[in-house]
Design an enzyme around this catalytic site. Sequence first.
Site, PDB file in Angstrom:
ATOM      1  N   ILE A   1      67.881  38.415  45.959  1.00 38.12           N
ATOM      2  CA  ILE A   1      68.681  38.139  45.218  1.00 38.12           C
ATOM      3  C   ILE A   1      67.952  39.868  44.638  1.00 38.12           C
ATOM      4  O   ILE A   1      69.145  40.303  43.148  1.00 38.12           O
ATOM      5  CB  ILE A   1      69.379  37.230  44.046  1.00 38.12           C
ATOM      6  N   GLY A   2      66.696  39.687  44.253  1.00 40.18           N
ATOM      7  CA  GLY A   2      65.861  40.649  42.902  1.00 40.18           C
ATOM      8  C   GLY A   2      66.236  41.836  43.899  1.00 40.18           C
ATOM      9  O   GLY A   2      66.732  43.015  42.802  1.00 40.18           O
TER      10      GLY A   2
ATOM     11  N   ASP B   1      51.721  38.053  39.945  1.00 42.00           N
ATOM     12  CA  ASP B   1      52.100  36.674  39.920  1.00 42.00           C
ATOM     13  C   ASP B   1      52.282  36.420  39.091  1.00 42.00           C
ATOM     14  O   ASP B   1      51.651  36.713  37.928  1.00 42.00           O
ATOM     15  CB  ASP B   1      50.514  36.044  40.779  1.00 42.00           C
TER      16      ASP B   1
ATOM     17  N   TYR C   1      61.702  22.027  40.289  1.00 41.76           N
ATOM     18  CA  TYR C   1      63.049  23.065  40.295  1.00 41.76           C
ATOM     19  C   TYR C   1      64.108  23.343  39.054  1.00 41.76           C
ATOM     20  O   TYR C   1      64.243  23.791  38.281  1.00 41.76           O
ATOM     21  CB  TYR C   1      63.611  23.294  41.145  1.00 41.76           C
TER      22      TYR C   1
HETATM   23  P1  NAP Z   1      64.261  34.507  47.537  1.00 41.64           P
HETATM   24  O1  NAP Z   1      64.297  35.023  48.620  1.00 41.64           O
HETATM   25  O2  NAP Z   1      63.037  33.500  48.135  1.00 41.64           O
HETATM   26  O3  NAP Z   1      62.868  35.382  46.787  1.00 41.64           O
HETATM   27  C1  NAP Z   1      62.191  35.240  45.505  1.00 41.64           C
HETATM   28  C2  NAP Z   1      61.674  36.253  45.226  1.00 41.64           C
HETATM   29  O4  NAP Z   1      60.504  35.676  44.076  1.00 41.64           O
HETATM   30  C3  NAP Z   1      60.501  36.467  45.905  1.00 41.64           C
HETATM   31  O5  NAP Z   1      60.402  37.989  45.258  1.00 41.64           O
HETATM   32  C4  NAP Z   1      59.129  36.633  46.284  1.00 41.64           C
HETATM   33  O6  NAP Z   1      58.202  37.628  45.478  1.00 41.64           O
HETATM   34  C5  NAP Z   1      59.214  36.613  44.350  1.00 41.64           C
HETATM   35  N1  NAP Z   1      58.518  35.160  43.687  1.00 41.64           N
HETATM   36  C6  NAP Z   1      57.981  34.165  43.816  1.00 41.64           C
HETATM   37  N2  NAP Z   1      56.868  33.739  43.466  1.00 41.64           N
HETATM   38  C7  NAP Z   1      56.513  34.806  42.913  1.00 41.64           C
HETATM   39  C8  NAP Z   1      55.387  34.775  41.986  1.00 41.64           C
HETATM   40  N3  NAP Z   1      54.673  34.001  41.458  1.00 41.64           N
HETATM   41  N4  NAP Z   1      54.900  36.381  40.799  1.00 41.64           N
HETATM   42  C9  NAP Z   1      56.270  37.180  41.144  1.00 41.64           C
HETATM   43  N5  NAP Z   1      57.323  36.967  42.199  1.00 41.64           N
HETATM   44  C10 NAP Z   1      57.077  35.409  42.041  1.00 41.64           C
HETATM   45  O7  NAP Z   1      64.726  33.950  46.314  1.00 41.64           O
HETATM   46  P2  NAP Z   1      66.296  34.438  46.237  1.00 41.64           P
HETATM   47  O8  NAP Z   1      67.113  33.503  46.631  1.00 41.64           O
HETATM   48  O9  NAP Z   1      66.500  35.838  46.421  1.00 41.64           O
HETATM   49  O10 NAP Z   1      66.488  33.923  44.816  1.00 41.64           O
HETATM   50  C11 NAP Z   1      66.442  34.185  43.879  1.00 41.64           C
HETATM   51  C12 NAP Z   1      67.177  33.854  42.602  1.00 41.64           C
HETATM   52  O11 NAP Z   1      67.998  32.764  42.377  1.00 41.64           O
HETATM   53  C13 NAP Z   1      66.356  32.736  41.789  1.00 41.64           C
HETATM   54  O12 NAP Z   1      65.569  32.208  40.714  1.00 41.64           O
HETATM   55  C14 NAP Z   1      66.589  31.300  42.178  1.00 41.64           C
HETATM   56  O13 NAP Z   1      66.475  29.809  41.996  1.00 41.64           O
HETATM   57  C15 NAP Z   1      68.254  31.777  42.272  1.00 41.64           C
HETATM   58  N6  NAP Z   1      68.241  31.179  43.103  1.00 41.64           N
HETATM   59  C16 NAP Z   1      69.048  31.100  44.682  1.00 41.64           C
HETATM   60  C17 NAP Z   1      70.200  29.961  45.234  1.00 41.64           C
HETATM   61  C18 NAP Z   1      70.437  30.645  46.401  1.00 41.64           C
HETATM   62  O14 NAP Z   1      71.014  29.527  47.147  1.00 41.64           O
HETATM   63  N7  NAP Z   1      69.092  31.719  47.157  1.00 41.64           N
HETATM   64  C19 NAP Z   1      70.262  29.320  44.599  1.00 41.64           C
HETATM   65  C20 NAP Z   1      70.137  29.122  43.590  1.00 41.64           C
HETATM   66  C21 NAP Z   1      69.616  29.938  42.465  1.00 41.64           C
HETATM   67  P3  NAP Z   1      57.283  37.445  46.828  1.00 41.64           P
HETATM   68  O15 NAP Z   1      56.803  36.585  47.573  1.00 41.64           O
HETATM   69  O16 NAP Z   1      57.069  38.797  47.235  1.00 41.64           O
HETATM   70  O17 NAP Z   1      56.087  37.617  45.450  1.00 41.64           O
END
Ligand code: NAP
Length: 255
Positions: free
Chosen positions: A20-21, A73, A166
């Site tokens: 999503i980012g 981080d 979470y």
């Molecule tokens: P994702 O694919 O797992 O990506 C998570 C991102 O966070 C990655 O870029 C990861 O990068 C980064 N990250 C994790 N720990 C970090 C740290 N300590 N410092 C800096 N960066 C860090 O997740 P996503 O599904 O795209 O989720 C994005 C957002 O949507 C999150 O806030 C999640 O809670 C929310 N969300 C997602 C869903 C879903 O179904 N996907 C549902 C509800 C809410 P690195 O590993 O490279 O650090």
Amino acid sequence: MKPIDLTGAVAVVTGASRGIGRAAAMAFARAGAQIVCTARSTAATPSKIPGTIDEVAEQVRALGRGALAVRCDISQEEQVEALAQCTLDEFGRIDILVNNAAVNFRAPFAETPMKRWDLVLNVNLRGSVLCTKAFLPHMLKRGSGSIVNVSSGAVNPELALGIVPYAVSKAGLEMLTRALALELRPHHIAVNGLRIETSVASEGAVFFNPEAVSPDWDTPEAVGADIFWLATRAPSFTGHVLTMAEVRAAMEKTA
Ligand code: NAP
């Protein structure tokens, strides 16, 4: 309606190495913004999950926009301060901050070690606080800015089973959103939240739940468009935490 033009603006997106980012970063870039992509995965230090900030920065540059990939981080205060410094050294400003980076830990509460509890809270909530605090002085100085915090349907207790840290982190983030919005309203800085209430097929979600993946899952690109919409409202639009369905209904009304 006229498309939104972000030429000259700078958007910082945490968790922009994938999912999503990355989609939000690309949405801002398509509108003309310069992008600071930040996360821990880089070309030199990749993760087991696909995606790096260097790849995303390259995709932004391919659109003709400025891009900076900064390894950070967000749970580490000095690294976040360095991120803000790099951003200002390179672009001299910040207009949009998206607090998107997050981690999850799945286990019954009784079997959740404090180490894991602290990690989830430190990244999801404290990390978002650190990023906000690091960039806020510059937004305050300019009297403008837009912050979007990415929350989750897990704030509903019935969806929080097995992911309590979470859920607590996201409930805190929603409270932070509403409280900060009030404090920052007089400074014309908007703070809004997106509560993602359904599953989204990000690289992280697919990697950790391969058996659950379904064609019904939302796409990161659609969610990136929701974040873009929230981030680009007038400054008076602040303090809202909206679900994706609510954002999309509002988008249709304003289209
Ligand atoms: P994702 O694919 O797992 O990506 C998570 C991102 O966070 C990655 O870029 C990861 O990068 C980064 N990250 C994790 N720990 C970090 C740290 N300590 N410092 C800096 N960066 C860090 O997740 P996503 O599904 O795209 O989720 C994005 C957002 O949507 C999150 O806030 C999640 O809670 C929310 N969300 C997602 C869903 C879903 O179904 N996907 C549902 C509800 C809410 P690195 O590993 O490279 O650090």
